[in-house]
Design an enzyme around this catalytic site. Structure first.
Site, mmCIF file in Angstrom:
data_model
loop_
_atom_site.group_PDB
_atom_site.id
_atom_site.type_symbol
_atom_site.label_atom_id
_atom_site.label_comp_id
_atom_site.label_asym_id
_atom_site.label_seq_id
_atom_site.Cartn_x
_atom_site.Cartn_y
_atom_site.Cartn_z
ATOM 1 N N LEU A 35 0.870 -1.097 0.113
ATOM 2 C CA LEU A 35 -0.132 0.145 -0.022
ATOM 3 C C LEU A 35 1.004 1.224 -0.031
ATOM 4 C CD1 LEU A 35 -2.990 -1.006 2.390
ATOM 5 C CD2 LEU A 35 -2.853 -1.160 -0.217
ATOM 6 N N TYR A 142 15.143 2.668 -13.770
ATOM 7 C CA TYR A 142 13.955 2.208 -13.763
ATOM 8 C C TYR A 142 13.829 1.204 -14.791
ATOM 9 C CZ TYR A 142 9.193 1.431 -15.122
ATOM 10 O OH TYR A 142 7.841 0.634 -15.370
ATOM 11 N N ASN A 171 2.218 3.243 -22.900
ATOM 12 C CA ASN A 171 1.623 4.124 -21.688
ATOM 13 C C ASN A 171 0.026 3.479 -21.319
ATOM 14 O OD1 ASN A 171 3.363 5.400 -23.562
ATOM 15 N ND2 ASN A 171 3.228 6.913 -21.750
ATOM 16 N N LEU A 191 0.855 11.839 -18.693
ATOM 17 C CA LEU A 191 0.309 12.992 -19.180
ATOM 18 C C LEU A 191 -1.297 13.173 -19.205
ATOM 19 C CD1 LEU A 191 0.787 15.265 -21.085
ATOM 20 C CD2 LEU A 191 0.315 13.709 -23.086
ATOM 21 N N ILE A 208 3.325 21.473 -22.191
ATOM 22 C CA ILE A 208 3.890 20.669 -23.122
ATOM 23 C C ILE A 208 5.423 20.676 -23.148
ATOM 24 C CG2 ILE A 208 4.080 20.402 -25.855
ATOM 25 C CD1 ILE A 208 1.266 21.594 -26.061
HETATM 26 N N1 LIG Z 1 1.421 2.746 -15.661
HETATM 27 C C1 LIG Z 1 1.982 2.536 -16.681
HETATM 28 O O1 LIG Z 1 1.865 3.352 -17.786
HETATM 29 C C2 LIG Z 1 3.209 1.583 -16.873
HETATM 30 C C3 LIG Z 1 3.926 1.320 -18.023
HETATM 31 C C4 LIG Z 1 4.917 0.458 -18.176
HETATM 32 C C5 LIG Z 1 5.005 -0.388 -17.020
HETATM 33 N N2 LIG Z 1 4.610 -0.485 -16.032
HETATM 34 C C6 LIG Z 1 4.762 -1.294 -14.757
HETATM 35 O O2 LIG Z 1 3.201 -1.831 -14.329
HETATM 36 C C7 LIG Z 1 3.044 -2.024 -12.920
HETATM 37 C C8 LIG Z 1 2.186 -1.455 -12.268
HETATM 38 O O3 LIG Z 1 2.183 0.135 -12.671
HETATM 39 P P1 LIG Z 1 0.960 1.001 -11.963
HETATM 40 O O4 LIG Z 1 1.040 2.182 -12.823
HETATM 41 O O5 LIG Z 1 -0.130 0.363 -11.643
HETATM 42 O O6 LIG Z 1 1.654 1.369 -10.849
HETATM 43 P P2 LIG Z 1 1.048 1.539 -9.200
HETATM 44 O O7 LIG Z 1 2.386 2.283 -8.679
HETATM 45 O O8 LIG Z 1 -0.268 2.113 -9.338
HETATM 46 O O9 LIG Z 1 0.911 0.215 -8.596
HETATM 47 C C9 LIG Z 1 2.030 -0.560 -8.082
HETATM 48 C C10 LIG Z 1 1.523 -1.216 -6.844
HETATM 49 O O10 LIG Z 1 2.683 -1.964 -6.285
HETATM 50 C C11 LIG Z 1 2.724 -1.702 -4.858
HETATM 51 N N3 LIG Z 1 4.065 -1.926 -4.542
HETATM 52 C C12 LIG Z 1 5.233 -1.051 -4.583
HETATM 53 N N4 LIG Z 1 6.343 -1.337 -4.033
HETATM 54 C C13 LIG Z 1 5.738 -2.440 -3.186
HETATM 55 C C14 LIG Z 1 6.563 -3.480 -2.437
HETATM 56 N N5 LIG Z 1 8.029 -3.326 -2.165
HETATM 57 N N6 LIG Z 1 5.869 -4.604 -1.677
HETATM 58 C C15 LIG Z 1 4.467 -4.694 -1.986
HETATM 59 N N7 LIG Z 1 3.828 -3.797 -2.954
HETATM 60 C C16 LIG Z 1 4.672 -2.819 -3.490
HETATM 61 C C17 LIG Z 1 2.110 -0.328 -4.732
HETATM 62 O O11 LIG Z 1 1.724 0.109 -3.330
HETATM 63 C C18 LIG Z 1 1.239 -0.286 -5.879
HETATM 64 O O12 LIG Z 1 -0.184 -0.695 -5.346
HETATM 65 C C19 LIG Z 1 4.484 -1.672 -12.498
HETATM 66 O O13 LIG Z 1 5.525 -2.876 -12.220
HETATM 67 C C20 LIG Z 1 4.913 -0.472 -13.342
HETATM 68 O O14 LIG Z 1 6.607 -0.496 -13.487
HETATM 69 C C21 LIG Z 1 3.428 0.706 -15.925
#
Ligand SMILES: NC(=O)c1ccc[n+]([C@@H]2O[C@H](COP(=O)([O-])OP(=O)(O)OC[C@H]3O[C@@H](n4cnc5c(N)ncnc54)[C@H](O)[C@@H]3O)[C@@H](O)[C@H]2O)c1
Length: 328
Positions: A35, A142, A171, A191, A208
């Site tokens: 969380l 990252y 995205n 964005l 932008i």
């Molecule tokens: N949002 C995007 O556009 C996007 C694009 C490419 C990749 N991703 C990848 O998709 C995944 C989800 O992205 P998102 O946008 O939903 O992110 P988010 O931050 O909304 O969700 C990540 C979740 O992981 C939990 N978390 C983080 N560290 C933790 C830990 N140490 N132990 C337990 N829980 C942990 C957070 O509390 C959160 O609920 C991520 O791995 C992200 O790198 C997202």
């Protein structure tokens, strides 16, 4: 289908939409999330264990109790800027955390994993659209952590210890309005929600960054994929994981510019707001779009919501109903 599925990061944006979708498809779910970024409200009536993937013992106990047959692994730190400031923290959470998870799953006899990878593993693209076999040369910590995990999964799969799919999201955008689930990050760096904050009057203006890219209107082009389409890809990946695996791009196949996004937000919201133009930001390529041919061929996935107004419209609906996010 009633496989038991562990969902790490299932309180977050993409994880929660996916967890609810696979629960509706009949899978049994356990969400584990610390969380730190996610929201208890987004987990709703699914089972939740609040734990950190850095805690190998707790994770192992949780897996031994739940006995997952597959895992969807969303939990990660994912802010590019923060990763540059605190690379060790990113390697600890994203790489060590995943290694803990893989150990816990193995202890429980689970050998199926769907991993949330990212377009950031490619860095500057070798060509457009980006193909899965293009060089992986991340340009920030990252992206490096996600590539490191991909390499671990490749090696484990080669050794016959794991069936996996690495879904390289471009995205993620939009909301699952019917399920009441949307994007609520703090800080918000994406964005579409940032422009929506300007439309809602929560931010004084939208920005932008860069108007001199060699694109149709000079602004950056990105591949926005509806979060419900992303979630559906996980359902397909789980269904086919015993036959089809490896890395899959997950994008819309077409890109939209920053100006197009801003215009779409103005149109769906019916609101005007100030837009400020600033110079390019370092490390922002002009165009990033995915070829999704591999996932289309292997899993039969195709975006069902590819239109920008559909994506932005769903985001606007959710944000206008939740102007302060889940806690508002
Ligand atoms: N949002 C995007 O556009 C996007 C694009 C490419 C990749 N991703 C990848 O998709 C995944 C989800 O992205 P998102 O946008 O939903 O992110 P988010 O931050 O909304 O969700 C990540 C979740 O992981 C939990 N978390 C983080 N560290 C933790 C830990 N140490 N132990 C337990 N829980 C942990 C957070 O509390 C959160 O609920 C991520 O791995 C992200 O790198 C997202």
């Amino acid at each position: 289908m009633s496989m038991r599925v562990l969902v790490t990061g299932g309180a977050g944006y993409i994880g929660s939409v996916t967890a609810h979708m696979i629960a509706r498809a009949g899978y049994q779910i356990l969400v584990v999330d610390n969380l730190s970024k996610g929201h208890r409200q987004a987990v709703g009536d699914l089972d939740l264990e609040v734990l950190d993937i850095g805690d190998a013992t707790a994770l192992r106990e949780s897996c031994l109790r739940f006995k997952p047959e597959a895992c969807l692994h969303f939990a990660a730190r994912s802010l590019v800027g923060e990763s540059r400031l605190e690379p060790a923290l990113y390697f600890r959470t994203n790489v060590e955390g995943t290694a803990n998870l893989l150990g816990a799953l193995a202890a429980a006899g689970c050998r199926r994993l769907v991993f949330s990878s990212t377009a950031a593993v490619y860095g500057e693209p070798a060509g457009i659209p980006i193909l899965e076999d293009d060089p992986r040369k991340p340009i920030n910590p990252y992206g490096s952590t996600k590539l490191e995990v991909e390499r671990i999964l490749e090696e484990m799969s080669r050794a016959g210890d794991l069936r996996y799919a690495s879904l390289r999201y471009f995205n993620a955008a939009g909301a699952d309005v019917d399920a009441g689930l949307g994007e609520d990050h703090d800080p918000e760096t994406h964005l579409i929600p940032r422009v929506i904050e300007a439309a809602l009057g929560r931010e004084p203006r939208a920005f932008i960054f860069g108007t001199d890219y060699p694109t149709l209107d000079g602004t950056c082009i990105r591949d926005y994929v509806h979060v419900k389409d992303l979630a559906r890809a996980h359902v397909l990946a789980l269904e086919h994981i015993d036959e089809e695996g490896g890395a899959f791009n997950l994008g819309n196949g077409q890109g939209f510019s920053v100006r197009q996004v801003i215009e779409a937000v103005k149109k769906v919201s019916g609101r005007e707001f100030e837009v400020v133009e600033r110079p390019r930001r370092e490390g922002d390529p002009g165009i990033l779009t995915a070829s999704s041919e591999r996932i289309a061929g292997a899993l039969g996935w195709k975006a069902e919501h590819p239109g920008l107004e559909d994506i932005v419209g769903s985001a606007w609906s959710w944000h206008s109903e939740h102007p302060r996010g889940y806690t508002g």
